[in-house]
Write a protein that holds these residues in place. Sequence first.
Motif, PDB file in Angstrom:
ATOM      1  N   ARG A  83     133.217  30.601   8.687  1.00 49.46           N
ATOM      2  CA  ARG A  83     134.073  30.168   7.511  1.00 49.46           C
ATOM      3  C   ARG A  83     134.007  28.578   7.296  1.00 49.46           C
ATOM      4  NH1 ARG A  83     136.986  34.795   8.422  1.00 49.46           N
ATOM      5  NH2 ARG A  83     138.333  33.897  10.009  1.00 49.46           N
ATOM      6  N   GLN A  84     134.292  28.137   8.707  1.00 49.81           N
ATOM      7  CA  GLN A  84     134.398  26.475   8.465  1.00 49.81           C
ATOM      8  C   GLN A  84     133.079  25.913   8.253  1.00 49.81           C
ATOM      9  OE1 GLN A  84     135.401  25.742  12.851  1.00 49.81           O
ATOM     10  NE2 GLN A  84     137.637  25.938  12.444  1.00 49.81           N
ATOM     11  N   LEU A  85     131.902  26.553   8.876  1.00 56.73           N
ATOM     12  CA  LEU A  85     130.853  26.119   8.503  1.00 56.73           C
ATOM     13  C   LEU A  85     130.430  26.040   7.014  1.00 56.73           C
ATOM     14  CD1 LEU A  85     127.982  24.706   9.316  1.00 56.73           C
ATOM     15  CD2 LEU A  85     127.140  26.808  10.104  1.00 56.73           C
ATOM     16  N   ARG A  86     130.581  27.174   6.400  1.00 52.08           N
ATOM     17  CA  ARG A  86     130.444  27.594   4.989  1.00 52.08           C
ATOM     18  C   ARG A  86     131.193  26.471   4.232  1.00 52.08           C
ATOM     19  NH1 ARG A  86     127.707  32.467   3.674  1.00 52.08           N
ATOM     20  NH2 ARG A  86     127.300  33.567   5.318  1.00 52.08           N
ATOM     21  N   ARG A  87     132.336  26.460   4.700  1.00 50.64           N
ATOM     22  CA  ARG A  87     133.399  25.791   3.599  1.00 50.64           C
ATOM     23  C   ARG A  87     132.802  24.092   3.785  1.00 50.64           C
ATOM     24  NH1 ARG A  87     138.178  25.922   6.608  1.00 50.64           N
ATOM     25  NH2 ARG A  87     138.225  28.031   6.118  1.00 50.64           N
ATOM     26  N   ARG A  88     132.403  23.805   4.939  1.00 54.20           N
ATOM     27  CA  ARG A  88     131.836  22.320   5.304  1.00 54.20           C
ATOM     28  C   ARG A  88     130.755  22.127   4.262  1.00 54.20           C
ATOM     29  NH1 ARG A  88     132.913  17.470   5.272  1.00 54.20           N
ATOM     30  NH2 ARG A  88     131.899  16.237   6.965  1.00 54.20           N
ATOM     31  N   VAL A  89     129.728  23.091   4.173  1.00 53.96           N
ATOM     32  CA  VAL A  89     128.497  22.954   3.648  1.00 53.96           C
ATOM     33  C   VAL A  89     128.893  22.966   2.006  1.00 53.96           C
ATOM     34  CG1 VAL A  89     126.454  24.231   2.946  1.00 53.96           C
ATOM     35  CG2 VAL A  89     127.306  23.796   5.537  1.00 53.96           C
ATOM     36  N   ARG A  90     129.517  23.711   1.679  1.00 50.45           N
ATOM     37  CA  ARG A  90     130.217  23.903   0.256  1.00 50.45           C
ATOM     38  C   ARG A  90     130.819  22.558  -0.298  1.00 50.45           C
ATOM     39  NH1 ARG A  90     131.824  28.567  -0.106  1.00 50.45           N
ATOM     40  NH2 ARG A  90     133.438  28.286   1.204  1.00 50.45           N
ATOM     41  N   TRP A  91     131.565  22.051   0.490  1.00 49.76           N
ATOM     42  CA  TRP A  91     132.072  20.499   0.160  1.00 49.76           C
ATOM     43  C   TRP A  91     131.094  19.413   0.474  1.00 49.76           C
ATOM     44  CZ3 TRP A  91     132.469  15.700   1.810  1.00 49.76           C
ATOM     45  CH2 TRP A  91     133.364  14.747   1.373  1.00 49.76           C
ATOM     46  N   LEU A  92     130.110  19.648   1.304  1.00 49.07           N
ATOM     47  CA  LEU A  92     129.225  18.565   1.321  1.00 49.07           C
ATOM     48  C   LEU A  92     128.007  18.724   0.143  1.00 49.07           C
ATOM     49  CD1 LEU A  92     128.138  18.534   4.918  1.00 49.07           C
ATOM     50  CD2 LEU A  92     129.258  16.759   3.715  1.00 49.07           C
ATOM     51  N   ASN A  93     127.835  19.787  -0.055  1.00 50.10           N
ATOM     52  CA  ASN A  93     126.901  20.171  -1.425  1.00 50.10           C
ATOM     53  C   ASN A  93     127.668  19.666  -2.738  1.00 50.10           C
ATOM     54  OD1 ASN A  93     124.515  21.045  -0.395  1.00 50.10           O
ATOM     55  ND2 ASN A  93     125.203  23.011   0.055  1.00 50.10           N
ATOM     56  N   ASN A  94     128.766  19.816  -2.861  1.00 45.79           N
ATOM     57  CA  ASN A  94     129.496  19.539  -3.989  1.00 45.79           C
ATOM     58  C   ASN A  94     130.244  18.116  -4.084  1.00 45.79           C
ATOM     59  OD1 ASN A  94     128.764  22.208  -5.251  1.00 45.79           O
ATOM     60  ND2 ASN A  94     130.536  22.924  -4.002  1.00 45.79           N
ATOM     61  N   PHE A  98     125.638  15.737  -1.939  1.00 44.12           N
ATOM     62  CA  PHE A  98     124.333  16.243  -1.603  1.00 44.12           C
ATOM     63  C   PHE A  98     123.803  16.979  -2.739  1.00 44.12           C
ATOM     64  CE2 PHE A  98     125.770  14.835   2.519  1.00 44.12           C
ATOM     65  CZ  PHE A  98     124.521  14.150   2.955  1.00 44.12           C
ATOM     66  N   GLU A  99     124.332  17.349  -3.685  1.00 40.37           N
ATOM     67  CA  GLU A  99     123.859  18.046  -4.832  1.00 40.37           C
ATOM     68  C   GLU A  99     123.262  19.434  -4.423  1.00 40.37           C
ATOM     69  OE1 GLU A  99     121.782  14.993  -6.773  1.00 40.37           O
ATOM     70  OE2 GLU A  99     123.333  13.959  -7.192  1.00 40.37           O
ATOM     71  N   ASN A 100     123.731  20.303  -3.874  1.00 38.88           N
ATOM     72  CA  ASN A 100     123.321  21.464  -3.275  1.00 38.88           C
ATOM     73  C   ASN A 100     121.961  21.407  -2.587  1.00 38.88           C
ATOM     74  OD1 ASN A 100     125.431  23.171  -4.019  1.00 38.88           O
ATOM     75  ND2 ASN A 100     124.782  22.953  -6.147  1.00 38.88           N
ATOM     76  N   GLU A 128     128.624  10.697   6.589  1.00 43.92           N
ATOM     77  CA  GLU A 128     128.834   9.204   6.567  1.00 43.92           C
ATOM     78  C   GLU A 128     127.398   8.373   6.044  1.00 43.92           C
ATOM     79  OE1 GLU A 128     130.104   8.628  10.387  1.00 43.92           O
ATOM     80  OE2 GLU A 128     131.970   9.273   9.877  1.00 43.92           O
ATOM     81  N   ARG A 129     126.266   9.229   6.328  1.00 47.65           N
ATOM     82  CA  ARG A 129     125.136   8.471   6.106  1.00 47.65           C
ATOM     83  C   ARG A 129     124.243   9.143   4.916  1.00 47.65           C
ATOM     84  NH1 ARG A 129     123.569   4.651   9.044  1.00 47.65           N
ATOM     85  NH2 ARG A 129     121.255   5.298   8.903  1.00 47.65           N
ATOM     86  N   TRP A 130     125.008   9.785   4.104  1.00 43.73           N
ATOM     87  CA  TRP A 130     124.599  10.632   2.926  1.00 43.73           C
ATOM     88  C   TRP A 130     123.745   9.806   1.948  1.00 43.73           C
ATOM     89  CZ3 TRP A 130     124.961   9.487  -2.216  1.00 43.73           C
ATOM     90  CH2 TRP A 130     126.157   8.587  -2.691  1.00 43.73           C
ATOM     91  N   GLU A 131     123.758   8.507   1.781  1.00 42.88           N
ATOM     92  CA  GLU A 131     122.925   7.840   0.745  1.00 42.88           C
ATOM     93  C   GLU A 131     121.535   7.555   1.186  1.00 42.88           C
ATOM     94  OE1 GLU A 131     125.810   3.941   2.008  1.00 42.88           O
ATOM     95  OE2 GLU A 131     125.598   4.929  -0.298  1.00 42.88           O
ATOM     96  N   TYR A 132     121.516   7.818   2.679  1.00 39.22           N
ATOM     97  CA  TYR A 132     120.295   7.313   3.219  1.00 39.22           C
ATOM     98  C   TYR A 132     119.271   8.539   3.735  1.00 39.22           C
ATOM     99  CZ  TYR A 132     123.013   3.151   4.013  1.00 39.22           C
ATOM    100  OH  TYR A 132     123.743   1.956   3.901  1.00 39.22           O
TER     101      TYR A 132
END
Length: 152
Positions: A83-94, A98-100, A128-132
Amino acid sequence: MTFDDSRLRKRVAWLNNAGGFDNQIIYTKVAAAAEGLSDGRVMEILKYLEDNYSKVGNPMRWILSSLEKAQTATEGFDAEFDRQLRRRVRWLNNEGGFENKIMYSKLAEASAGLESKQVMEVLKYLEERWEYIDDPTAWACTGFRKTASGGA
């Protein structure tokens, strides 16, 4: 069967025709390998294949291998960590920018055997490094492997 059979049939047919795979994907083999996986997990794998068409030499072998890895990753997975991993991935993607582009099933496979704290640390650094980072899924999976081997 936990996946939606009619949805899988349509997706495989689309990939074989409009998706450009020229009938290389065999529905019966995909359905057998997907047995026990969620519909979302199976569709996520097929979407990754579609998005990375040029990187995959043998699509059928890749699908079967990915489904097998997803099966293995799901076995023994702690429900709360999942559940934690799914929640974190969903947040990062949205919200994380990271645009999915992050594929949950790949992260779940690569993080098998790590403590949840280690996984979340890698994902925090990813944030923290998303733009690179061009391929966040590959980046995180590499981070998990380095962490598992004591390199991070």
